[in-house]
Write an enzyme that holds these catalytic residues in place. Sequence first.
Site, PDB file in Angstrom:
ATOM      1  N   SER A 233       0.820  -1.219   0.000  1.00  0.00           N
ATOM      2  CA  SER A 233       0.000   0.000   0.000  1.00  0.00           C
ATOM      3  C   SER A 233       0.851   1.265   0.000  1.00  0.00           C
ATOM      4  CB  SER A 233      -0.985   0.004   1.170  1.00  0.00           C
ATOM      5  OG  SER A 233      -0.331  -0.280   2.373  1.00  0.00           O
ATOM      6  N   HIS A 263      -1.920  -8.864   2.262  1.00  0.00           N
ATOM      7  CA  HIS A 263      -1.571  -7.595   2.942  1.00  0.00           C
ATOM      8  C   HIS A 263      -2.666  -7.316   3.984  1.00  0.00           C
ATOM      9  CE1 HIS A 263       0.278  -3.790   3.542  1.00  0.00           C
ATOM     10  NE2 HIS A 263      -0.120  -3.125   2.471  1.00  0.00           N
ATOM     11  N   HIS A 309       6.054 -12.782   7.413  1.00  0.00           N
ATOM     12  CA  HIS A 309       6.191 -11.368   7.039  1.00  0.00           C
ATOM     13  C   HIS A 309       7.317 -11.227   6.028  1.00  0.00           C
ATOM     14  CE1 HIS A 309       6.421  -6.992   7.417  1.00  0.00           C
ATOM     15  NE2 HIS A 309       5.182  -7.099   7.851  1.00  0.00           N
ATOM     16  N   ARG A 318       3.327  -5.157  17.182  1.00  0.00           N
ATOM     17  CA  ARG A 318       1.918  -4.737  17.128  1.00  0.00           C
ATOM     18  C   ARG A 318       1.044  -5.888  17.615  1.00  0.00           C
ATOM     19  NH1 ARG A 318       1.752  -3.121  10.913  1.00  0.00           N
ATOM     20  NH2 ARG A 318       2.709  -5.187  10.849  1.00  0.00           N
ATOM     21  N   ASP A 364      -1.864  -8.966  12.015  1.00  0.00           N
ATOM     22  CA  ASP A 364      -3.195  -9.442  11.632  1.00  0.00           C
ATOM     23  C   ASP A 364      -3.622 -10.709  12.376  1.00  0.00           C
ATOM     24  OD1 ASP A 364      -3.581  -7.361   9.778  1.00  0.00           O
ATOM     25  OD2 ASP A 364      -2.278  -8.387   8.359  1.00  0.00           O
TER      26      ASP A 364
HETATM   27  N1  HAX Z   1       1.556 -19.786   5.692  1.00  0.00           N
HETATM   28  C1  HAX Z   1       1.923 -20.611   4.698  1.00  0.00           C
HETATM   29  N2  HAX Z   1       2.929 -20.361   3.858  1.00  0.00           N
HETATM   30  C2  HAX Z   1       3.646 -19.240   4.065  1.00  0.00           C
HETATM   31  C3  HAX Z   1       3.368 -18.355   5.109  1.00  0.00           C
HETATM   32  C4  HAX Z   1       2.252 -18.648   5.931  1.00  0.00           C
HETATM   33  N3  HAX Z   1       1.856 -17.840   6.912  1.00  0.00           N
HETATM   34  N4  HAX Z   1       4.243 -17.348   5.082  1.00  0.00           N
HETATM   35  C5  HAX Z   1       5.056 -17.579   4.028  1.00  0.00           C
HETATM   36  N5  HAX Z   1       4.694 -18.719   3.407  1.00  0.00           N
HETATM   37  C6  HAX Z   1       5.237 -19.302   2.188  1.00  0.00           C
HETATM   38  C7  HAX Z   1       5.050 -18.322   1.045  1.00  0.00           C
HETATM   39  O1  HAX Z   1       3.727 -18.399   0.505  1.00  0.00           O
HETATM   40  C8  HAX Z   1       6.122 -18.727   0.092  1.00  0.00           C
HETATM   41  O2  HAX Z   1       5.690 -19.887  -0.581  1.00  0.00           O
HETATM   42  P1  HAX Z   1       5.952 -20.093  -2.171  1.00  0.00           P
HETATM   43  O3  HAX Z   1       7.428 -19.957  -2.333  1.00  0.00           O
HETATM   44  O4  HAX Z   1       5.414 -21.444  -2.437  1.00  0.00           O
HETATM   45  O5  HAX Z   1       5.200 -18.985  -2.842  1.00  0.00           O
HETATM   46  C9  HAX Z   1       7.248 -19.133   1.032  1.00  0.00           C
HETATM   47  O6  HAX Z   1       6.644 -19.441   2.295  1.00  0.00           O
HETATM   48  C10 HAX Z   1       8.293 -18.087   1.253  1.00  0.00           C
HETATM   49  O7  HAX Z   1       7.674 -16.921   1.713  1.00  0.00           O
HETATM   50  P2  HAX Z   1       8.469 -15.893   2.652  1.00  0.00           P
HETATM   51  O8  HAX Z   1       9.704 -15.464   1.949  1.00  0.00           O
HETATM   52  O9  HAX Z   1       8.590 -16.439   4.035  1.00  0.00           O
HETATM   53  O10 HAX Z   1       7.419 -14.695   2.735  1.00  0.00           O
HETATM   54  P3  HAX Z   1       7.087 -13.591   1.627  1.00  0.00           P
HETATM   55  O11 HAX Z   1       7.954 -12.415   1.903  1.00  0.00           O
HETATM   56  O12 HAX Z   1       7.104 -14.137   0.264  1.00  0.00           O
HETATM   57  O13 HAX Z   1       5.578 -13.255   1.987  1.00  0.00           O
HETATM   58  C11 HAX Z   1       3.732 -12.829   3.402  1.00  0.00           C
HETATM   59  C12 HAX Z   1       5.224 -12.570   3.155  1.00  0.00           C
HETATM   60  C13 HAX Z   1       3.274 -11.921   4.543  1.00  0.00           C
HETATM   61  C14 HAX Z   1       2.942 -12.449   2.141  1.00  0.00           C
HETATM   62  C15 HAX Z   1       3.518 -14.322   3.776  1.00  0.00           C
HETATM   63  O14 HAX Z   1       4.212 -14.602   4.967  1.00  0.00           O
HETATM   64  C16 HAX Z   1       2.053 -14.692   3.912  1.00  0.00           C
HETATM   65  O15 HAX Z   1       1.412 -14.975   2.910  1.00  0.00           O
HETATM   66  N6  HAX Z   1       1.522 -14.705   5.174  1.00  0.00           N
HETATM   67  C17 HAX Z   1       0.105 -14.959   5.406  1.00  0.00           C
HETATM   68  C18 HAX Z   1      -0.724 -13.740   5.028  1.00  0.00           C
HETATM   69  C19 HAX Z   1      -0.507 -12.616   6.003  1.00  0.00           C
HETATM   70  O16 HAX Z   1      -0.534 -12.774   7.210  1.00  0.00           O
HETATM   71  N7  HAX Z   1      -0.301 -11.383   5.462  1.00  0.00           N
HETATM   72  C20 HAX Z   1      -0.182 -10.161   6.273  1.00  0.00           C
HETATM   73  C21 HAX Z   1       1.243  -9.641   6.364  1.00  0.00           C
HETATM   74  C22 HAX Z   1       1.325  -8.384   7.159  1.00  0.00           C
HETATM   75  C23 HAX Z   1       0.709  -7.265   6.414  1.00  0.00           C
HETATM   76  O17 HAX Z   1       1.128  -6.820   5.369  1.00  0.00           O
HETATM   77  N8  HAX Z   1      -0.377  -6.796   6.920  1.00  0.00           N
HETATM   78  O18 HAX Z   1      -1.039  -5.848   6.245  1.00  0.00           O
END
Ligand code: HAX
Length: 423
Positions: A233, A263, A309, A318, A364
């Site tokens: 964002s 996000h 994250h 948080r 979250d």
């Molecule tokens: N559950 C399952 N798999 C997960 C995971 C989780 N909570 N967190 C990471 N992974 C997976 C990723 O999907 C990725 O898989 P692929 O390679 O198969 O695509 C792998 O682990 C490596 O990811 P990473 O390097 O650890 O994390 P990224 O930087 O790529 O992504 C995310 C960060 C926040 C998007 C990710 O941890 C996620 O999807 N978490 C769950 C959704 C979530 O809680 N989002 C909110 C984040 C905070 C925020 O922005 N709030 O607004």
Amino acid sequence: MTIIFEKLTKKIELWRNEAKEILQKDGNKILSEVTVAQAYGGMRGVRALICDTSRVPQDQGLIIRGTHLNQLVNKTPEEIFYLLLTGELPAKEELSEFSFEIKKRKHVPGYVWDVLKAMPKDSHPMAMLGTAILVMQNESEFSREYEKGIKKEDYWKYTLEDALNIVAKIPAIAAGIYRLRFNKGEIILPDPDMDWTGDYVHMLGIDSRGNEFNDLMRLYLVAHCDHEGGNVSALTTQTINSALSDLYYSLSGGFSGLAGPLHGLANQESLKWILEIIEKYGGAPTYEQLKEITWNTLNSGKVIPGYGHAVLRVTDPRFEAFLDFGKKHFPDDPIFLTVTRIFEVVPEELKKVEKIKNPWPNVDAASGSMLYHYGLTEFSYYTVVFAVSRSLGLSAQAVVNRAMLNPIIRPKSITTKYIQELS
Ligand code: HAX
């Protein structure tokens, strides 16, 4: 001239001189190398943006203008907005004038309600929020003055006007969306004397249970205010803003990014997951049941919402702030109990998945359960509360970026063929 304009005028001169000196002295220093993996991997870790409103060290979490969130959890959103904009917490007189600046701009134009009422009944509340901000674009002081012709050095002043106007109106818009979308009755108009948090709670029409819900919302609105410049964002808002699109265009674009499940929508997804668990097991689950559901979720190809994250490698402060709030006010609530048990189980399981870089909870994982406890049970609304708070950081970033005379954002893309021909 108001105190905030005066203060920023002085600060901006210093910031511009500081940047000039840095560029003269260190303009050729290397900040980051970009690997092929980073180019394919969402530019993770590439240091190519300046953001002074906040930073997020991977082992500490949110630091706003040099002060860790832990030290700011008792502040009000007005104080935090002032801090984000100027780099200083306001003195008493500064705060009272700044709060008045916000209070006097609360009125929401009537056409906003007409547009929202015309939207499909099942519109996502975030689509309604983005639409409401965008439809007010004609109110932009920046765009009006830009049309007339203003000096680049003064762009920030009208961006600040837009920022104050949007921040002042957003609680009323968000509360109105809640009441319209979930059939809560007539929209409640803002009270000119109430502060930002109190008025939002008043306009939602939810019983504050003494001051408890107010206290939670104040914490919520502080905790979500900013998270440096590279998240979806923030980067979206600033990229749009860099084209000299005004803050109405930029924020509605940024909010579209916040609405994604990876996000800001993760808070909605997280609570959905928790409620499903409670329903499946008929109450707060045992540790064994939680292990089972964690692996079922992972094996079905879904993420565990609220965990992981892109930057953090520790438990999000948080999340900790919300956990402390829940422990103090409603330790036995089954949803809160489930949140705490998930926290005890999920990180250990996620550690077993090699590819996941951060097994710890982000904001979250807890925020939705807090709102649910006080009767705000419509979880598709939760990202709107997040957005109300994040409007502080996103608009402060835009003011600072305009103040610093930053150019249009335009990184270079390359083709697959270019990479294949590298070796
Ligand atoms: N559950 C399952 N798999 C997960 C995971 C989780 N909570 N967190 C990471 N992974 C997976 C990723 O999907 C990725 O898989 P692929 O390679 O198969 O695509 C792998 O682990 C490596 O990811 P990473 O390097 O650890 O994390 P990224 O930087 O790529 O992504 C995310 C960060 C926040 C998007 C990710 O941890 C996620 O999807 N978490 C769950 C959704 C979530 O809680 N989002 C909110 C984040 C905070 C925020 O922005 N709030 O607004």
